[in-house]
Design an enzyme around this catalytic site. Structure first.
Site, PDB file in Angstrom:
ATOM      1  N   GLY A  60       0.792  -1.300  -0.172  1.00  0.00           N
ATOM      2  CA  GLY A  60       0.036  -0.004   0.076  1.00  0.00           C
ATOM      3  C   GLY A  60       0.934   1.388   0.083  1.00  0.00           C
ATOM      4  CD1 TRP A  62       4.579   3.320  -4.736  1.00  0.00           C
ATOM      5  CD2 TRP A  62       3.923   3.305  -6.722  1.00  0.00           C
ATOM      6  NE1 TRP A  62       5.751   3.471  -5.684  1.00  0.00           N
ATOM      7  CE2 TRP A  62       5.265   3.261  -6.876  1.00  0.00           C
ATOM      8  CE3 TRP A  62       2.936   3.075  -7.973  1.00  0.00           C
ATOM      9  CZ2 TRP A  62       5.723   3.401  -8.115  1.00  0.00           C
ATOM     10  CZ3 TRP A  62       3.934   3.265  -9.161  1.00  0.00           C
ATOM     11  CH2 TRP A  62       5.268   3.324  -9.226  1.00  0.00           C
ATOM     12  CG  ASP A  80      -1.392  -7.029  -4.855  1.00  0.00           C
ATOM     13  OD1 ASP A  80      -1.099  -8.152  -5.060  1.00  0.00           O
ATOM     14  OD2 ASP A  80      -0.451  -6.075  -4.678  1.00  0.00           O
ATOM     15  CG  ASP A  96      -5.034 -12.137 -12.115  1.00  0.00           C
ATOM     16  OD1 ASP A  96      -5.115 -10.997 -12.619  1.00  0.00           O
ATOM     17  OD2 ASP A  96      -4.696 -13.102 -12.545  1.00  0.00           O
ATOM     18  CG  ASP A 121       6.305  -0.203  -6.924  1.00  0.00           C
ATOM     19  OD1 ASP A 121       7.254  -0.106  -7.920  1.00  0.00           O
ATOM     20  OD2 ASP A 121       6.506  -0.676  -5.758  1.00  0.00           O
ATOM     21  CE  LYS A 161       8.910  -2.715  -9.398  1.00  0.00           C
ATOM     22  NZ  LYS A 161       8.950  -2.736  -7.875  1.00  0.00           N
TER      23      LYS A 161
END
Length: 207
Positions: A60, A62, A80, A96, A121, A161
């Site tokens: 958490g 971000w 997530d 998912d 990320d 990322k």
């Protein structure tokens, strides 16, 4: 079980990492928070009142940054496959996001509201096999981009990322097809020896 040299090095780095210490002082869930703060300082992606989608959000760090930046009038939706402790101002959907049920749950929360920024990320569980890990990381970031192209409003932004290596250059070319401006950032909080960089897409070109 004895730790390997590499795990000892990671532990030493982690314990002595100024960003780990700062995160504890500032109440952030991870040092990764400072990566998004550094990127946002340069690119001004997230502002008050915006709606942000955080993919691969756990634990958490971000989402914490995003919710502070959007303020009371904004909204952060996080997802997530791992659980994440609840957070004020964040709607969390576990699962998912490529699965229909989870995707639909996210869309239900969005409820037709345009998403201003998609952030990711995400990183795979590292196997230690570099080619497999690189392929897995590229797969995740491609999924994030695909999601962004489905939910972003025109001129929206994307930050994700990427690990430099096989497939990363091709991925950046793909991002450039969807955004008018694309820049690569390596924030100060990103460890110098890490191959991670962050692709920032601005001004989404809606089809």
């Amino acid at each position: 079980m004895a730790r390997t040299k590499s795990s000892n090095r990671w532990m030493d780095e982690h314990v002595n990492d100024p960003y780990v210490k700062q995160a504890q002082l500032d109440g952030y869930r991870s040092r990764a928070s400072y990566k998004l703060l550094g990127i946002n300082e340069k690119d001004k992606l997230i502002r008050s009142g915006m709606c942000v989608l955080d993919l691969g959000a756990a634990p958490g760090g971000w989402s914490q940054v995003a919710t502070k930046l959007v303020g009371d009038k904004g909204q952060v939706i996080a997802s997530d496959i791992l659980p994440m402790d609840s957070m004020a101002g964040v709607t969390f959907i576990q699962g998912d996001f490529t699965e229909d049920s989870v995707f639909e749950a996210i869309m239900e929360v969005i409820d037709g509201q345009p998403i201003d920024v998609v952030i990711s990320d995400m990183a795979p569980n590292i196997s230690g096999v570099s080619t497999a890990d690189q392929a897995a990381s590229m797969y995740l970031v491609e999924l994030a981009l695909d999601m962004a192209t489905q939910v972003l409003k025109p001129k929206g932004s994307f930050v994700a990322k990427v690990f430099q290596g096989e497939g990363s250059d091709e991925f950046i070319k793909t991002v450039k097809q969807h955004f008018k401006q694309v820049v690569i950032r390596k924030p100060d909080a990103s460890r110098p020896r890490s191959r991670e960089v962050f692709v920032v897409g601005k001004e989404f070109i809606a089809n």
